[in-house]
Design a protein around this motif. Structure first.
Motif, PDB file in Angstrom:
ATOM      1  N   GLU A 141       6.106  14.479 -58.404  1.00 54.35           N
ATOM      2  CA  GLU A 141       5.174  15.545 -58.063  1.00 54.35           C
ATOM      3  C   GLU A 141       3.733  15.093 -58.280  1.00 54.35           C
ATOM      4  O   GLU A 141       3.401  14.478 -59.286  1.00 54.35           O
ATOM      5  CB  GLU A 141       5.449  16.759 -58.948  1.00 54.35           C
ATOM      6  N   ALA A 142       2.891  15.399 -57.311  1.00 51.82           N
ATOM      7  CA  ALA A 142       1.445  15.202 -57.440  1.00 51.82           C
ATOM      8  C   ALA A 142       0.794  16.577 -57.519  1.00 51.82           C
ATOM      9  O   ALA A 142       1.322  17.557 -56.988  1.00 51.82           O
ATOM     10  CB  ALA A 142       0.906  14.436 -56.236  1.00 51.82           C
ATOM     11  N   HIS A 143      -0.330  16.641 -58.200  1.00 52.26           N
ATOM     12  CA  HIS A 143      -1.128  17.872 -58.207  1.00 52.26           C
ATOM     13  C   HIS A 143      -2.366  17.584 -57.377  1.00 52.26           C
ATOM     14  O   HIS A 143      -3.102  16.634 -57.647  1.00 52.26           O
ATOM     15  CB  HIS A 143      -1.524  18.276 -59.629  1.00 52.26           C
ATOM     16  N   ILE A 145      -0.828  10.829 -49.554  1.00 51.09           N
ATOM     17  CA  ILE A 145       0.488  11.088 -50.121  1.00 51.09           C
ATOM     18  C   ILE A 145       1.554  10.768 -49.083  1.00 51.09           C
ATOM     19  O   ILE A 145       1.315  10.855 -47.878  1.00 51.09           O
ATOM     20  CB  ILE A 145       0.649  12.545 -50.630  1.00 51.09           C
ATOM     21  N   ASN A 162       5.062  18.927 -54.149  1.00 50.25           N
ATOM     22  CA  ASN A 162       3.747  18.768 -54.751  1.00 50.25           C
ATOM     23  C   ASN A 162       3.124  20.114 -55.115  1.00 50.25           C
ATOM     24  O   ASN A 162       3.298  21.103 -54.414  1.00 50.25           O
ATOM     25  CB  ASN A 162       2.812  18.010 -53.802  1.00 50.25           C
ATOM     26  N   ARG A 167       3.704  25.255 -54.081  1.00 48.71           N
ATOM     27  CA  ARG A 167       4.415  23.986 -53.969  1.00 48.71           C
ATOM     28  C   ARG A 167       4.660  23.710 -52.489  1.00 48.71           C
ATOM     29  O   ARG A 167       5.169  24.555 -51.763  1.00 48.71           O
ATOM     30  CB  ARG A 167       5.739  24.045 -54.720  1.00 48.71           C
TER      31      ARG A 167
END
Length: 122
Positions: A60-62, A7, A112, A107
């Motif tokens: 946003e990434a999970h 990321i 993220n 977060r």
């Protein structure tokens, strides 16, 4: 299926502090550093941080990390709170996923959604 994930972050040092803190209870640690790129894992780097190198707004990434047991999920959560992470969901069972899904969500500083999850029964 995944071999590794990378990321981009706005501030590598701040992100590294966060991930050093929250991955330690899960057995993760810094394994490699190439300039301002950092690789985390247990025996080989599988999660990488690097500086933003593209234009536009990050989405946003999970990211879900495996916890060996429910105590490790709690320790991840406690470490994240101590590192001033925004709490999304405190540790609890998520029966809508499956009966033993125990996870906590926070977060990170780049927005993220970061999770620790244990799939084992108590």
């Amino acid at each position: 299926m995944l071999d590794h994930l990378s990321i981009q972050v706005a501030d590598v040092a701040a992100a590294a502090y966060f991930y050093d803190t929250v991955l330690a209870p899960l057995g993760g640690r810094r394994l490699l550093e190439f300039g301002d790129v950092i690789g985390y894992g247990t025996d080989r780097p599988v999660f990488w941080l690097g500086p933003v190198t593209t234009d536009g707004v990050a989405r946003e990434a999970h990211i879900a990390f495996v916890a060996q047991d429910r105590a490790a999920v709690q320790a991840f959560f406690d470490a994240a709170v101590a590192a001033d992470a925004e709490v999304l969901h405190a540790p609890r069972l998520w029966p809508e996923y499956h009966a033993d899904y125990f996870g906590a969500f926070v977060r990170d500083r780049d927005g993220n959604n970061v999770e620790a999850v244990c799939h084992l029964p108590e």
